[in-house]
Design a protein around this motif. Structure first.
Motif, PDB file in Angstrom:
ATOM      1  N   VAL A 162       0.778  -1.041  -0.083  1.00 30.04           N
ATOM      2  CA  VAL A 162      -0.025  -0.038   0.100  1.00 30.04           C
ATOM      3  C   VAL A 162       0.736   1.287  -0.033  1.00 30.04           C
ATOM      4  N   SER A 163       2.073   1.287   0.900  1.00 32.27           N
ATOM      5  CA  SER A 163       2.863   2.387   1.107  1.00 32.27           C
ATOM      6  C   SER A 163       4.138   1.950   1.298  1.00 32.27           C
ATOM      7  N   ALA A 164       5.287   2.787   1.198  1.00 31.43           N
ATOM      8  CA  ALA A 164       6.602   2.483   1.797  1.00 31.43           C
ATOM      9  C   ALA A 164       7.272   3.670   1.592  1.00 31.43           C
ATOM     10  N   LYS A 165       7.604   4.085   2.881  1.00 30.54           N
ATOM     11  CA  LYS A 165       8.289   5.268   2.879  1.00 30.54           C
ATOM     12  C   LYS A 165       9.213   5.673   4.283  1.00 30.54           C
ATOM     13  N   ARG A 166       9.927   6.630   4.688  1.00 25.32           N
ATOM     14  CA  ARG A 166      10.520   6.684   5.565  1.00 25.32           C
ATOM     15  C   ARG A 166       9.837   7.405   6.585  1.00 25.32           C
ATOM     16  N   ILE A 167      10.148   7.219   7.882  1.00 26.61           N
ATOM     17  CA  ILE A 167       9.390   7.835   8.951  1.00 26.61           C
ATOM     18  C   ILE A 167      10.034   8.252   9.777  1.00 26.61           C
ATOM     19  N   PRO A 168       9.806   9.565  10.606  1.00 25.87           N
ATOM     20  CA  PRO A 168      10.264  10.328  11.474  1.00 25.87           C
ATOM     21  C   PRO A 168      10.919   9.371  12.714  1.00 25.87           C
ATOM     22  N   PHE A 169      12.062   9.289  13.377  1.00 20.27           N
ATOM     23  CA  PHE A 169      12.181   8.372  14.279  1.00 20.27           C
ATOM     24  C   PHE A 169      13.307   8.641  15.099  1.00 20.27           C
ATOM     25  N   ARG A 170      13.335   8.941  16.540  1.00 22.76           N
ATOM     26  CA  ARG A 170      14.342   9.502  17.410  1.00 22.76           C
ATOM     27  C   ARG A 170      14.934   8.274  18.253  1.00 22.76           C
ATOM     28  N   ALA A 176      -1.037  -5.112   7.084  1.00 21.22           N
ATOM     29  CA  ALA A 176       0.326  -5.585   7.744  1.00 21.22           C
ATOM     30  C   ALA A 176       1.062  -4.446   7.780  1.00 21.22           C
ATOM     31  N   TYR A 177       1.882  -4.062   8.994  1.00 20.95           N
ATOM     32  CA  TYR A 177       2.779  -2.984   9.264  1.00 20.95           C
ATOM     33  C   TYR A 177       4.189  -3.416   9.496  1.00 20.95           C
ATOM     34  N   PHE A 178       5.082  -3.284   8.488  1.00 21.93           N
ATOM     35  CA  PHE A 178       6.401  -3.533   8.851  1.00 21.93           C
ATOM     36  C   PHE A 178       7.483  -2.532   8.796  1.00 21.93           C
ATOM     37  N   ASP A 179       8.045  -2.342  10.071  1.00 22.64           N
ATOM     38  CA  ASP A 179       8.890  -1.100  10.391  1.00 22.64           C
ATOM     39  C   ASP A 179      10.364  -1.565  10.608  1.00 22.64           C
ATOM     40  N   ALA A 180      11.235  -0.693  10.078  1.00 20.48           N
ATOM     41  CA  ALA A 180      12.784  -1.175  10.087  1.00 20.48           C
ATOM     42  C   ALA A 180      13.172   0.115  10.625  1.00 20.48           C
ATOM     43  N   TYR A 189      11.985   3.093   8.231  1.00 25.09           N
ATOM     44  CA  TYR A 189      10.981   3.090   7.140  1.00 25.09           C
ATOM     45  C   TYR A 189       9.867   2.308   7.705  1.00 25.09           C
ATOM     46  N   ARG A 190       8.692   2.513   6.943  1.00 27.13           N
ATOM     47  CA  ARG A 190       7.226   1.866   7.054  1.00 27.13           C
ATOM     48  C   ARG A 190       7.206   1.375   5.869  1.00 27.13           C
ATOM     49  N   VAL A 191       6.779   0.043   5.717  1.00 25.99           N
ATOM     50  CA  VAL A 191       5.840  -0.432   4.609  1.00 25.99           C
ATOM     51  C   VAL A 191       4.561  -1.033   5.114  1.00 25.99           C
ATOM     52  N   VAL A 192       3.622  -0.723   4.608  1.00 22.14           N
ATOM     53  CA  VAL A 192       2.187  -0.803   4.928  1.00 22.14           C
ATOM     54  C   VAL A 192       1.735  -1.698   3.671  1.00 22.14           C
TER      55      VAL A 192
END
Length: 193
Positions: free
Chosen positions: A108-116, A141-145, A125-128
């Protein structure tokens, strides 16, 4: 190797209900567009993976890895590659291509996400995706790296969840565990006899 092993997640880092499983050592699937993050020109002198921990009742899985690069220059090179759109595309392809064929995963989507993550440098990154769960039913399903770096040491945290994303505050807590261990890891700099 000892430094890398000292960083990865342990069962005691997680809440009750998580069960450890041997991490997969399968080769990168064919068709994954990962040339932009290839590291065959770099030297990793220490590498470790945690078990894959799953909590089936919650539909959540967590895993981590750590790598020690031969030099700061090589760690810098790997880190630059990890921050590119090619890295996000590679992670998305890995999600899509490693899922069982019967699940019919659609990104559905794949992008960088803000993270500290404390004092460590971080990239996330988050892939939905949607996955078939039987009949005509699908689930999101959510896949975060999350990638962390301190000097020549880099660590990754991968969190997978079904139905809803794991709150970032929980992922930040786990990343904080890895970051604290990275900070304690004594990696020599300069010439080594």
């Amino acid at each position: 190797q000892a430094i890398a092993k000292s960083i990865v997640l342990k069962r005691s880092d997680l809440t009750t209900g998580f069960v450890p499983h041997k991490p997969s050592d399968a080769a990168r699937p064919r068709g994954a567009r990962c040339a932009g993050v290839d590291e065959t020109d770099l030297t990793v002198i220490g590498d470790a993976d945690s078990p894959d921990f799953s909590r089936d009742a919650a539909g959540v899985a967590v895993g981590s890895s750590a790598s020690v690069y031969r030099s700061l220059r090589e760690s810098n090179t790997a880190w630059r590659r990890a921050g590119t759109a090619a890295a996000v595309r590679c992670f998305s392809d890995l999600v899509r291509l490693t899922a069982p064929a019967a699940r019919k995963v659609k990104i559905v989507s794949a992008k960088r996400i803000p993270f500290r993550a404390g004092s460590s440098k971080s990239i996330a990154y988050r892939v939905v995706a949607t996955m078939d769960i039987g009949g005509s039913r699908t689930i999101r399903a959510y896949f975060d790296a999350v990638l962390l770096r301190q000097g020549t040491v880099q660590a990754s945290l991968v969190v997978t969840s079904l139905g809803r994303a794991v709150p970032l505050v929980q992922e930040q807590a786990l990343a904080g565990v890895l970051a604290a261990r990275m900070a304690k890891a004594a990696v020599p700099t300069g010439p080594v006899a």
